[in-house]
Design an enzyme around this catalytic site. Structure first.
Site, PDB file in Angstrom:
ATOM      1  N   GLN A 200       0.871  -1.181   0.000  1.00  0.00           N
ATOM      2  CA  GLN A 200       0.000   0.000   0.000  1.00  0.00           C
ATOM      3  C   GLN A 200       0.904   1.226   0.000  1.00  0.00           C
ATOM      4  O   GLN A 200       1.359   1.685   1.045  1.00  0.00           O
ATOM      5  CB  GLN A 200      -0.916  -0.014   1.223  1.00  0.00           C
ATOM      6  CG  GLN A 200      -1.730  -1.302   1.380  1.00  0.00           C
ATOM      7  CD  GLN A 200      -2.796  -1.467   0.314  1.00  0.00           C
ATOM      8  OE1 GLN A 200      -3.683  -0.623   0.164  1.00  0.00           O
ATOM      9  NE2 GLN A 200      -2.732  -2.564  -0.435  1.00  0.00           N
ATOM     10  N   GLY A 241     -12.097   2.590   3.248  1.00  0.00           N
ATOM     11  CA  GLY A 241     -11.050   1.747   2.698  1.00  0.00           C
ATOM     12  C   GLY A 241     -10.188   2.448   1.662  1.00  0.00           C
ATOM     13  O   GLY A 241     -10.419   3.608   1.294  1.00  0.00           O
ATOM     14  N   HIS A 242      -9.203   1.702   1.149  1.00  0.00           N
ATOM     15  CA  HIS A 242      -8.217   2.298   0.238  1.00  0.00           C
ATOM     16  C   HIS A 242      -8.822   2.642  -1.125  1.00  0.00           C
ATOM     17  O   HIS A 242      -9.734   1.994  -1.616  1.00  0.00           O
ATOM     18  CB  HIS A 242      -6.999   1.392   0.086  1.00  0.00           C
ATOM     19  CG  HIS A 242      -7.290   0.013  -0.428  1.00  0.00           C
ATOM     20  ND1 HIS A 242      -6.334  -0.966  -0.477  1.00  0.00           N
ATOM     21  CD2 HIS A 242      -8.411  -0.561  -0.913  1.00  0.00           C
ATOM     22  CE1 HIS A 242      -6.854  -2.074  -0.980  1.00  0.00           C
ATOM     23  NE2 HIS A 242      -8.112  -1.844  -1.245  1.00  0.00           N
ATOM     24  N   ASN A 243      -8.271   3.718  -1.690  1.00  0.00           N
ATOM     25  CA  ASN A 243      -8.601   4.188  -3.040  1.00  0.00           C
ATOM     26  C   ASN A 243     -10.047   4.682  -3.193  1.00  0.00           C
ATOM     27  O   ASN A 243     -10.537   4.811  -4.313  1.00  0.00           O
ATOM     28  CB  ASN A 243      -8.309   3.114  -4.094  1.00  0.00           C
ATOM     29  CG  ASN A 243      -6.822   2.853  -4.237  1.00  0.00           C
ATOM     30  OD1 ASN A 243      -6.316   1.859  -3.729  1.00  0.00           O
ATOM     31  ND2 ASN A 243      -6.116   3.741  -4.902  1.00  0.00           N
TER      32      ASN A 243
END
Length: 347
Positions: A200, A241-243
């Site tokens: 990440q 969460g990511h993105n």
């Protein structure tokens, strides 16, 4: 900060009707519990009965709002938008704590940290190398800011906020205690009977005028950025969460969870305990109602409810139908018994 009813009315753009405008106001309160020397508001007709018995010295009401009876000593503060005027009154009577220019000797500033003017950096705060803090920002006790972090002007990080490396934060941002910004996203590939971590290496970008609640987590992007748009407000205990791409003026209520790579468009509302699957788009102005589970895209302006989430009217009809199932099952059982008797030749 105490002030007279007249002073408060002038500052809030209100017209005084009745009462004694020279009375000093000490604080603000709800109409159900207000006492003398307090100001309150009446914006809903359901609360009119409380006005007759209130001990408040002043009450904000809208132009044209019908008031049949009120205490003789109560001053009505008549204005176009009593909710906004009351918010202003609360800020005036209960001003935020002021933090003057101060850098605690216990704070740790690593190499090449760029500091703006009039900063407050509390005891045991840590600021990593190559990071920058804008003018009039407050970093309260025990907060950690990693390397290459940019924080704008007029921000406030409450105690024990954690900002990981490379995060970018705009102006006028408030982050409450325990929030963690920029931790690794949850990404793994299953190979050879084991979970292999996906690196990440992205970051988090938070635009101006955002507020993030206590113990909320915003994960960094796997490669690009997780972004929180201008003016969005995120409650306590939210997981992003990511993105994810969160638009402008989005509301996310407590215990909401948003999986990775979602797009939450401008003005959307995610109510409490809603859950959003990965790679989902929530359209502009859409509302995901409390405890709903969203597995597919939601069109702009739509209100959805349930798990899996469906258009609100359809979901409500299904809920109503489910509530009738016990009664229907009884009827079916009686019909089965009658059919069985007929098949056996009984009258």
């Amino acid at each position: 900060m105490p002030m007279t009813i007249k002073e408060l009315a002038d500052l809030c753009g209100a017209r005084i009707e009745g009462g004694d405008s020279s009375v000093s106001l000490l604080s603000a309160a709800d109409i159900t519990s207000a006492k003398p020397y307090q100001v309150t508001q009446l914006t809903n007709s359901r609360y009119v009965p409380y006005l007759k018995e209130t001990g408040a010295s002043a009450c904000f009401v809208a132009e044209g709002f019908a008031v049949d009876a009120k205490p003789e000593n109560l001053a009505l503060l008549v204005c176009p938008d009593p909710e906004i005027s009351f918010i202003k009154a609360v800020k005036l009577l209960h001003p935020d704590r002021e933090y003057g220019r101060f850098i605690a000797p216990q704070a740790v500033l690593e190499e090449n940290v760029k500091l703006g003017d009039n900063l407050f950096i509390g005891p045991y705060a840590v600021i990593g190398e190559n990071s920058g803090i804008g003018d009039n920002t407050q970093i309260l006790a025990g907060s950690y800011i990693g390397r290459n972090v940019s924080i704008g002007r007029n921000c406030r990080l409450h105690p024990y906020v954690v900002i990981y490396d490379d995060v970018q934060i705009g102006d006028n941002v408030i982050i409450h205690s325990g929030a963690i910004i920029g931790a690794d996203g949850f990404g793994y590939k299953f190979r050879d009977h084991a979970h292999v971590k996906v690196p990440q290496v992205g970051n988090v970008v938070i635009e101006d005028n955002v507020e993030i609640g206590a113990n909320t987590c915003v994960d960094r992007g796997a490669l690009g950025s997780t972004t929180i748009g201008y003016g969005s407000k995120i409650d306590n205990l939210v997981q992003i969460g990511h993105n994810n791409k969160v638009g402008k003026h989005v509301i996310m209520c407590g215990q909401t969870g948003v999986s990775g790579s979602c797009h939450i468009e401008d003005y959307a509302i995610l109510a409490g305990s809603s859950g959003i699957a990965d790679h989902v788009t929530i359209g502009k102005g859409a509302v995901v109602m409390a405890r709903s589970g969203v597995a597919g895209n939601i069109a702009a302006g739509t209100q959805v409810f349930g798990s899996p989430a469906k258009e609100k009217k359809i979901a409500y009809k299904e809920q109503a139908a489910i509530s009738k199932l016990p009664e229907l099952l009884k009827k079916i059982k009686l019909l089965e018994e009658k059919i069985q008797k007929l098949e056996q030749g009984e009258k």
